[in-house]
Scaffold this motif. Structure first.
Motif, PDB file in Angstrom:
ATOM      1  N   SER A 108      13.568   7.321   6.166  1.00 32.97           N
ATOM      2  CA  SER A 108      13.144   7.239   4.796  1.00 32.97           C
ATOM      3  C   SER A 108      11.732   7.727   4.618  1.00 32.97           C
ATOM      4  O   SER A 108      11.356   8.253   3.569  1.00 32.97           O
ATOM      5  CB  SER A 108      13.303   6.076   4.068  1.00 32.97           C
ATOM      6  OG  SER A 108      12.358   4.764   4.887  1.00 32.97           O
ATOM      7  N   ILE A 109      11.144   8.169   5.785  1.00 34.78           N
ATOM      8  CA  ILE A 109       9.731   8.808   5.739  1.00 34.78           C
ATOM      9  C   ILE A 109       9.817   9.927   6.257  1.00 34.78           C
ATOM     10  O   ILE A 109      10.274  10.229   7.756  1.00 34.78           O
ATOM     11  CB  ILE A 109       8.770   7.600   6.731  1.00 34.78           C
ATOM     12  CG1 ILE A 109       8.772   6.256   6.360  1.00 34.78           C
ATOM     13  CG2 ILE A 109       7.481   8.420   7.078  1.00 34.78           C
ATOM     14  CD1 ILE A 109       7.773   5.376   7.298  1.00 34.78           C
TER      15      ILE A 109
ATOM     16  N   ASP B 253       8.011   1.226   4.463  1.00 33.20           N
ATOM     17  CA  ASP B 253       8.189   1.516   3.154  1.00 33.20           C
ATOM     18  C   ASP B 253       9.516   1.129   2.676  1.00 33.20           C
ATOM     19  O   ASP B 253      10.198   1.707   1.529  1.00 33.20           O
ATOM     20  CB  ASP B 253       8.344   3.138   2.769  1.00 33.20           C
ATOM     21  CG  ASP B 253       9.490   3.873   3.512  1.00 33.20           C
ATOM     22  OD1 ASP B 253      10.189   3.244   4.354  1.00 33.20           O
ATOM     23  OD2 ASP B 253       9.723   4.977   3.049  1.00 33.20           O
ATOM     24  N   GLY B 254      10.137   0.112   3.467  1.00 27.50           N
ATOM     25  CA  GLY B 254      11.464  -0.439   2.945  1.00 27.50           C
ATOM     26  C   GLY B 254      11.775  -1.905   3.671  1.00 27.50           C
ATOM     27  O   GLY B 254      10.980  -2.410   4.570  1.00 27.50           O
ATOM     28  N   LYS B 255      12.895  -2.439   3.033  1.00 22.09           N
ATOM     29  CA  LYS B 255      13.334  -3.907   3.619  1.00 22.09           C
ATOM     30  C   LYS B 255      14.235  -3.678   4.610  1.00 22.09           C
ATOM     31  O   LYS B 255      14.670  -2.829   4.942  1.00 22.09           O
ATOM     32  CB  LYS B 255      13.850  -4.542   2.188  1.00 22.09           C
ATOM     33  CG  LYS B 255      13.082  -4.747   1.023  1.00 22.09           C
ATOM     34  CD  LYS B 255      13.814  -5.282   0.031  1.00 22.09           C
ATOM     35  CE  LYS B 255      13.186  -5.284  -1.206  1.00 22.09           C
ATOM     36  NZ  LYS B 255      14.168  -5.883  -2.503  1.00 22.09           N
TER      37      LYS B 255
ATOM     38  N   ILE C 277       4.356   0.153   1.652  1.00 24.24           N
ATOM     39  CA  ILE C 277       4.166   1.448   1.038  1.00 24.24           C
ATOM     40  C   ILE C 277       5.125   1.647  -0.054  1.00 24.24           C
ATOM     41  O   ILE C 277       6.302   1.689   0.158  1.00 24.24           O
ATOM     42  CB  ILE C 277       4.349   2.554   2.052  1.00 24.24           C
ATOM     43  CG1 ILE C 277       3.524   2.201   3.187  1.00 24.24           C
ATOM     44  CG2 ILE C 277       3.801   3.928   1.369  1.00 24.24           C
ATOM     45  CD1 ILE C 277       3.840   3.126   4.313  1.00 24.24           C
ATOM     46  N   LEU C 278       4.509   1.452  -1.078  1.00 25.33           N
ATOM     47  CA  LEU C 278       5.370   1.505  -2.642  1.00 25.33           C
ATOM     48  C   LEU C 278       5.794   2.940  -2.975  1.00 25.33           C
ATOM     49  O   LEU C 278       4.594   3.856  -3.138  1.00 25.33           O
ATOM     50  CB  LEU C 278       4.687   0.800  -3.701  1.00 25.33           C
ATOM     51  CG  LEU C 278       4.439  -0.651  -3.474  1.00 25.33           C
ATOM     52  CD1 LEU C 278       3.822  -1.313  -4.828  1.00 25.33           C
ATOM     53  CD2 LEU C 278       5.734  -1.656  -3.118  1.00 25.33           C
TER      54      LEU C 278
ATOM     55  N   GLY D 205       2.165   4.630  -2.583  1.00 25.54           N
ATOM     56  CA  GLY D 205       2.512   5.732  -2.259  1.00 25.54           C
ATOM     57  C   GLY D 205       1.904   6.375  -1.001  1.00 25.54           C
ATOM     58  O   GLY D 205       0.628   5.533  -0.521  1.00 25.54           O
ATOM     59  N   PHE D 206       2.221   7.187  -0.293  1.00 21.73           N
ATOM     60  CA  PHE D 206       1.828   7.732   0.995  1.00 21.73           C
ATOM     61  C   PHE D 206       0.462   8.463   1.025  1.00 21.73           C
ATOM     62  O   PHE D 206      -0.433   8.040   1.787  1.00 21.73           O
ATOM     63  CB  PHE D 206       2.847   8.585   1.724  1.00 21.73           C
ATOM     64  CG  PHE D 206       3.955   7.728   2.442  1.00 21.73           C
ATOM     65  CD1 PHE D 206       3.688   7.440   3.729  1.00 21.73           C
ATOM     66  CD2 PHE D 206       5.005   7.718   1.677  1.00 21.73           C
ATOM     67  CE1 PHE D 206       4.813   6.707   4.283  1.00 21.73           C
ATOM     68  CE2 PHE D 206       6.143   6.939   2.215  1.00 21.73           C
ATOM     69  CZ  PHE D 206       5.949   6.525   3.443  1.00 21.73           C
ATOM     70  N   GLU D 207       0.012   8.894  -0.203  1.00 21.75           N
ATOM     71  CA  GLU D 207      -1.316   9.557  -0.513  1.00 21.75           C
ATOM     72  C   GLU D 207      -2.171   8.356  -0.587  1.00 21.75           C
ATOM     73  O   GLU D 207      -3.396   8.830  -0.175  1.00 21.75           O
ATOM     74  CB  GLU D 207      -1.329  10.157  -1.968  1.00 21.75           C
ATOM     75  CG  GLU D 207      -0.238  11.481  -1.647  1.00 21.75           C
ATOM     76  CD  GLU D 207       1.218  11.110  -2.063  1.00 21.75           C
ATOM     77  OE1 GLU D 207       1.491   9.958  -2.160  1.00 21.75           O
ATOM     78  OE2 GLU D 207       2.014  11.924  -2.133  1.00 21.75           O
TER      79      GLU D 207
END
Length: 235
Positions: free
Chosen positions: A44-45, A154-156, A182-183, A218-220
């Protein structure tokens, strides 16, 4: 997993290559903190997001606040290991235990991280990642009263043991788990974004005395979040 097997099989001689030359293979070094950084590399990344994530750690290792925290304890040194994880089939130690007692030591660690290739794998196994990260504390290079796992993702969990069951067992062993969810507002393989990931980390992932999380929007935003998080958890 191959790296983990190698370390256990050959003992001190192999371990000596993973730390600064000032640390002998037969010497157990007291440090203020042992910190395992556990980083999500599930599919997902994407490549750009992985770059932002890793850049965040590189910037944190050069940040004056983080450096002051790493050398500001009674012993003026900590030990860090950096691992990456995805599903239950994939956890690997990217950089093994390293003594950080100065800006040059932190820069050396950052250089190794920057040179390490990125690999992405399927599934998200937070529980398995925590279990693997905890095995690093069994290695006899360093000793500390504080043991912390810094897990970001970024995930469960969608694979492997429930994170909360592993978390509870590790807390019993005196390990503190801090989180950095990471939302993201983008779909994940066609599924809606996990907008409540911060709630999941709060309830299912972090644990132990003083455990906390810092949310990256977010990743930023990851660089800001990890600098603040490392400064707080090391101090």
């Amino acid at each position: 997993m191959q790296r983990r097997t190698l370390l256990r099989g050959v003992g001190g001689a192999a371990l000596a290559t993973a730390v600064p030359q000032a640390v002998r293979a037969d010497e157990v070094v007291e440090v203020d903190l042992r910190l395992v950084i556990a980083v999500d590399v599930s599919r997902s990344i994407d490549e750009d997001e992985a770059r932002l994530q890793r850049q965040g750690y590189l910037e944190a290792l050069a940040d004056r606040r983080v450096l002051d925290a790493m050398t500001g304890g009674p012993l003026r040194r900590i030990a860090i290991a950096y691992v990456e994880w995805a599903g239950t089939h994939y956890q690997r130690t990217v950089i093994d235990w390293s003594l950080i007692d100065s800006a040059p030591a932190a820069a050396d660690f950052a250089g190794k991280l920057d040179a390490s290739p990125f690999t992405s794998q399927s599934w998200t196994a937070v529980g398995a990642a925590l279990a693997y990260a905890a095995t690093k504390f069994d290695e006899p290079l360093f000793r500390s009263a504080r043991k912390v796992i810094d897990v970001s993702g970024d995930g469960k969990t969608n694979n492997g043991p429930p994170a909360e069951l592993v978390r509870d067992e590790l807390v019993k062993r005196g390990i503190v788990i801090n989180g950095l969810p990471i939302l993201s507002d983008r779909p994940n393989f066609g599924r809606p974004p996990e907008a409540d990931l911060d709630v999941y980390y709060e309830e299912k992932v972090i644990g132990g005395p003083g455990a906390f999380m810092v949310v990256a929007k977010g990743f930023e935003d990851f660089g800001r979040a990890i600098r603040n998080k490392m400064t707080r958890e090391i101090s």
